[in-house]
Design a protein around this motif. Structure first.
Motif, PDB file in Angstrom:
ATOM      1  N   ILE A  53      -4.885  25.129 -36.013  1.00  0.00           N
ATOM      2  CA  ILE A  53      -5.211  24.303 -35.889  1.00  0.00           C
ATOM      3  C   ILE A  53      -4.999  24.311 -34.573  1.00  0.00           C
ATOM      4  CG2 ILE A  53      -4.598  20.956 -36.166  1.00  0.00           C
ATOM      5  CD1 ILE A  53      -4.587  21.698 -39.396  1.00  0.00           C
ATOM      6  N   ILE A  54      -3.850  24.852 -34.454  1.00  0.00           N
ATOM      7  CA  ILE A  54      -2.574  25.021 -32.711  1.00  0.00           C
ATOM      8  C   ILE A  54      -4.183  25.869 -31.959  1.00  0.00           C
ATOM      9  CG2 ILE A  54      -1.466  25.634 -31.551  1.00  0.00           C
ATOM     10  CD1 ILE A  54      -0.396  22.892 -33.171  1.00  0.00           C
ATOM     11  N   ASP A  55      -4.062  26.652 -33.144  1.00  0.00           N
ATOM     12  CA  ASP A  55      -5.518  27.920 -32.038  1.00  0.00           C
ATOM     13  C   ASP A  55      -6.560  26.732 -31.502  1.00  0.00           C
ATOM     14  OD1 ASP A  55      -3.133  29.969 -31.601  1.00  0.00           O
ATOM     15  OD2 ASP A  55      -4.131  30.417 -33.099  1.00  0.00           O
ATOM     16  N   THR A  56      -6.888  25.913 -32.338  1.00  0.00           N
ATOM     17  CA  THR A  56      -8.185  25.653 -32.048  1.00  0.00           C
ATOM     18  C   THR A  56      -8.100  25.102 -31.246  1.00  0.00           C
ATOM     19  OG1 THR A  56      -9.331  26.581 -33.838  1.00  0.00           O
ATOM     20  CG2 THR A  56     -10.107  24.751 -33.011  1.00  0.00           C
ATOM     21  N   ILE A  57      -7.684  23.744 -31.317  1.00  0.00           N
ATOM     22  CA  ILE A  57      -7.059  23.122 -29.952  1.00  0.00           C
ATOM     23  C   ILE A  57      -7.170  23.458 -29.281  1.00  0.00           C
ATOM     24  CG2 ILE A  57      -4.677  21.596 -29.417  1.00  0.00           C
ATOM     25  CD1 ILE A  57      -4.280  20.870 -31.936  1.00  0.00           C
ATOM     26  N   GLY A  58      -6.434  24.428 -28.810  1.00  0.00           N
ATOM     27  CA  GLY A  58      -6.452  25.369 -27.266  1.00  0.00           C
ATOM     28  C   GLY A  58      -8.111  25.875 -27.034  1.00  0.00           C
ATOM     29  N   ASN A  59      -8.744  26.138 -27.841  1.00  0.00           N
ATOM     30  CA  ASN A  59      -9.586  26.702 -28.275  1.00  0.00           C
ATOM     31  C   ASN A  59     -11.192  25.310 -27.719  1.00  0.00           C
ATOM     32  OD1 ASN A  59     -12.638  27.440 -27.804  1.00  0.00           O
ATOM     33  ND2 ASN A  59     -12.308  28.968 -29.514  1.00  0.00           N
ATOM     34  N   LEU A  60     -10.457  24.443 -28.271  1.00  0.00           N
ATOM     35  CA  LEU A  60     -11.402  23.265 -27.893  1.00  0.00           C
ATOM     36  C   LEU A  60     -10.804  22.839 -26.314  1.00  0.00           C
ATOM     37  CD1 LEU A  60     -11.000  21.083 -31.334  1.00  0.00           C
ATOM     38  CD2 LEU A  60     -13.651  22.187 -29.777  1.00  0.00           C
ATOM     39  N   SER A 112      -0.152  21.544 -26.449  1.00  0.00           N
ATOM     40  CA  SER A 112       0.088  21.559 -25.109  1.00  0.00           C
ATOM     41  C   SER A 112       0.650  23.232 -24.032  1.00  0.00           C
ATOM     42  CB  SER A 112       1.186  21.185 -24.961  1.00  0.00           C
ATOM     43  OG  SER A 112       0.725  19.284 -24.498  1.00  0.00           O
ATOM     44  N   LEU A 113       0.806  23.553 -24.947  1.00  0.00           N
ATOM     45  CA  LEU A 113       0.732  25.589 -24.302  1.00  0.00           C
ATOM     46  C   LEU A 113      -0.412  26.297 -24.961  1.00  0.00           C
ATOM     47  CD1 LEU A 113       4.474  26.483 -26.014  1.00  0.00           C
ATOM     48  CD2 LEU A 113       3.958  26.417 -23.689  1.00  0.00           C
ATOM     49  N   ALA A 114      -1.161  25.340 -26.533  1.00  0.00           N
ATOM     50  CA  ALA A 114      -2.143  26.144 -27.011  1.00  0.00           C
ATOM     51  C   ALA A 114      -3.230  26.033 -26.300  1.00  0.00           C
ATOM     52  CB  ALA A 114      -2.105  25.807 -27.991  1.00  0.00           C
ATOM     53  N   MET A 115      -2.803  25.166 -24.861  1.00  0.00           N
ATOM     54  CA  MET A 115      -4.491  24.422 -24.147  1.00  0.00           C
ATOM     55  C   MET A 115      -4.572  24.753 -22.538  1.00  0.00           C
ATOM     56  SD  MET A 115      -5.183  20.262 -25.410  1.00  0.00           S
ATOM     57  CE  MET A 115      -3.613  19.509 -25.139  1.00  0.00           C
ATOM     58  N   ARG A 116      -3.116  24.678 -22.696  1.00  0.00           N
ATOM     59  CA  ARG A 116      -2.178  25.496 -20.963  1.00  0.00           C
ATOM     60  C   ARG A 116      -3.173  27.061 -20.972  1.00  0.00           C
ATOM     61  NH1 ARG A 116       3.409  25.113 -18.935  1.00  0.00           N
ATOM     62  NH2 ARG A 116       3.234  24.833 -16.501  1.00  0.00           N
ATOM     63  N   ARG A 117      -3.173  27.558 -21.864  1.00  0.00           N
ATOM     64  CA  ARG A 117      -3.019  29.251 -22.301  1.00  0.00           C
ATOM     65  C   ARG A 117      -4.609  29.377 -21.744  1.00  0.00           C
ATOM     66  NH1 ARG A 117       0.875  30.134 -26.230  1.00  0.00           N
ATOM     67  NH2 ARG A 117      -0.460  29.149 -27.533  1.00  0.00           N
ATOM     68  N   SER A 118      -5.802  28.212 -22.253  1.00  0.00           N
ATOM     69  CA  SER A 118      -6.730  28.272 -22.524  1.00  0.00           C
ATOM     70  C   SER A 118      -7.900  27.739 -21.529  1.00  0.00           C
ATOM     71  CB  SER A 118      -7.746  27.576 -24.298  1.00  0.00           C
ATOM     72  OG  SER A 118      -6.735  28.544 -25.006  1.00  0.00           O
ATOM     73  N   ILE A 119      -6.977  26.312 -21.088  1.00  0.00           N
ATOM     74  CA  ILE A 119      -8.289  25.620 -19.913  1.00  0.00           C
ATOM     75  C   ILE A 119      -7.864  26.861 -18.364  1.00  0.00           C
ATOM     76  CG2 ILE A 119      -7.899  24.098 -18.358  1.00  0.00           C
ATOM     77  CD1 ILE A 119      -6.534  22.555 -20.242  1.00  0.00           C
ATOM     78  N   GLN A 120      -9.950  26.391 -17.800  1.00  0.00           N
ATOM     79  CA  GLN A 120      -9.609  26.971 -16.693  1.00  0.00           C
ATOM     80  C   GLN A 120     -10.336  26.319 -15.489  1.00  0.00           C
ATOM     81  OE1 GLN A 120     -10.086  30.289 -16.549  1.00  0.00           O
ATOM     82  NE2 GLN A 120      -8.239  30.591 -18.738  1.00  0.00           N
ATOM     83  N   ALA A 121     -10.459  25.190 -16.416  1.00  0.00           N
ATOM     84  CA  ALA A 121     -11.161  24.087 -15.383  1.00  0.00           C
ATOM     85  C   ALA A 121      -9.752  24.127 -13.557  1.00  0.00           C
ATOM     86  CB  ALA A 121     -10.948  22.461 -16.051  1.00  0.00           C
ATOM     87  N   LYS A 122     -10.388  23.572 -13.151  1.00  0.00           N
ATOM     88  CA  LYS A 122      -9.372  23.322 -11.502  1.00  0.00           C
ATOM     89  C   LYS A 122      -9.081  22.049 -11.623  1.00  0.00           C
ATOM     90  CE  LYS A 122     -11.746  27.228  -8.937  1.00  0.00           C
ATOM     91  NZ  LYS A 122     -13.036  27.482 -10.097  1.00  0.00           N
ATOM     92  N   VAL A 128      -9.684  15.353 -22.400  1.00  0.00           N
ATOM     93  CA  VAL A 128      -9.231  15.647 -23.792  1.00  0.00           C
ATOM     94  C   VAL A 128      -7.780  15.103 -23.810  1.00  0.00           C
ATOM     95  CG1 VAL A 128      -8.215  17.860 -25.224  1.00  0.00           C
ATOM     96  CG2 VAL A 128     -10.001  18.237 -23.401  1.00  0.00           C
ATOM     97  N   ILE A 129      -8.535  14.430 -25.295  1.00  0.00           N
ATOM     98  CA  ILE A 129      -7.235  13.820 -26.165  1.00  0.00           C
ATOM     99  C   ILE A 129      -6.566  14.486 -26.997  1.00  0.00           C
ATOM    100  CG2 ILE A 129      -5.896  11.938 -26.669  1.00  0.00           C
ATOM    101  CD1 ILE A 129      -7.434  10.327 -24.493  1.00  0.00           C
ATOM    102  N   VAL A 130      -5.618  14.585 -27.584  1.00  0.00           N
ATOM    103  CA  VAL A 130      -5.306  14.996 -28.396  1.00  0.00           C
ATOM    104  C   VAL A 130      -4.097  13.962 -29.170  1.00  0.00           C
ATOM    105  CG1 VAL A 130      -4.079  16.901 -30.012  1.00  0.00           C
ATOM    106  CG2 VAL A 130      -5.383  17.674 -28.429  1.00  0.00           C
ATOM    107  N   LEU A 131      -4.491  13.603 -30.753  1.00  0.00           N
ATOM    108  CA  LEU A 131      -3.159  13.283 -30.942  1.00  0.00           C
ATOM    109  C   LEU A 131      -2.633  14.642 -33.049  1.00  0.00           C
ATOM    110  CD1 LEU A 131      -1.695  10.592 -31.038  1.00  0.00           C
ATOM    111  CD2 LEU A 131      -3.677  10.141 -32.560  1.00  0.00           C
ATOM    112  N   ASN A 132      -1.767  15.041 -32.880  1.00  0.00           N
ATOM    113  CA  ASN A 132      -2.108  16.009 -33.492  1.00  0.00           C
ATOM    114  C   ASN A 132      -0.537  15.798 -35.395  1.00  0.00           C
ATOM    115  OD1 ASN A 132      -3.151  18.553 -34.588  1.00  0.00           O
ATOM    116  ND2 ASN A 132      -0.753  19.837 -33.974  1.00  0.00           N
ATOM    117  N   PHE A 133      -1.383  15.166 -35.862  1.00  0.00           N
ATOM    118  CA  PHE A 133      -0.443  14.939 -36.631  1.00  0.00           C
ATOM    119  C   PHE A 133       0.365  13.278 -36.630  1.00  0.00           C
ATOM    120  CE2 PHE A 133      -1.644  19.473 -38.617  1.00  0.00           C
ATOM    121  CZ  PHE A 133      -2.350  18.703 -39.368  1.00  0.00           C
TER     122      PHE A 133
END
Length: 248
Positions: free
Chosen positions: A48-55, A77-87, A134-139
């Motif tokens: 789930i965490i890895d896919t949140i980053g991907n999404l 947050s860390l997973a998203m930070r690693r994947s986000i390319q938007a400026k 993007v908004i995440v509500l994880n558990f």
């Protein structure tokens, strides 16, 4: 040089009999063992965490905010930070546990990234949100009072830009009592396989039953529709744990 106790970060909170099991809370004791607790309690959590980053990498838009609501120690947050390319994006991570927020800041600061991340102590029911892609509500929703959940989902919908993505992960229950019991037992088997004793399983269940109130999947989908989401679908389920995506 001190030698770290190998049991230091192991979840042993409910390993000894307790005269009265207190309601579960995200305090300093839980913070110390939270990664181990999650790994041994929530099937598919790393997926789930890895896919949140991907999404987030797919849906983050330039010049928008990314929200991690109920961020705990900042894994999403860390997973998203690693994947986000938007400026010119900014991640805003919010939690109402001071102990979680203090440790989350340490985790976030330990890893450099191009996308800034602000960790805030706050109530996600009242914290303002705007211009979000993007908004995440994880558990997290399962710990919100049921009568307040629809308003939170509506606030999330209003904060998202057109085409924005909402990721919701939750424990759910089946409306069929036979299936509900089966999924619960499969989850308990998962815990047993990860080293939890019958005592730990029973005491954790007692601790959490008054503070975590799962919904049925149909409740989640109905709230999303009422809040104006155009598309919503579950993408992951293992036993009674699931995650879905909804697009504004």
């Amino acid at each position: 040089m001190s030698i770290k106790d190998p049991q230091q970060d192991t979840d042993l909170i409910y390993s000894k009999p307790q005269v009265k099991v207190a309601d579960f809370q995200f305090d300093a004791q839980v913070v110390e063992v939270f990664p181990d607790m999650i790994k041994r309690s929530v099937p598919g959590y790393n997926t789930i965490i890895d896919t949140i980053g991907n999404l987030a990498g797919r849906y983050a838009k330039d010049n928008t905010n990314i929200y991690d609501l109920g961020c705990s120690l900042g894994a999403a947050s860390l997973a998203m930070r690693r994947s986000i390319q938007a400026k010119d994006c900014k991640i805003i991570a919010i939690d109402n546990s001071e102990d979680m927020v203090d440790r989350c800041k340490i985790h976030i600061n330990a890893f450099k990234g191009d996308t800034p991340c602000e960790v805030k102590l706050g109530d996600i029911l009242t914290e303002p949100m705007e211009n979000a892609s993007v908004i995440v509500l994880n558990f997290t929703l399962q710990f919100i009072a049921p009568e307040k959940r629809a308003q939170l989902i509506e606030n999330i919908s209003k904060a998202l830009v057109p085409g924005g993505l909402f990721i919701l992960s939750e424990k759910i229950y089946d409306q069929d009592p036979v299936c509900k019991e089966l999924l619960n037992e499969l989850h308990h088997d998962f815990k047993r396989a990860n080293g939890y004793s019958e005592l730990e399983i029973a005491q954790k269940r007692s601790a959490i039953e008054n503070v975590m109130k799962p919904d049925h999947l149909s409740n989640h989908l109905q709230r999303l529709q009422q809040a104006g989401f155009s598309h919503a679908t579950p993408w992951f389920q293992c036993f009674n744990f699931f995650s879905l995506v909804a697009i504004k």
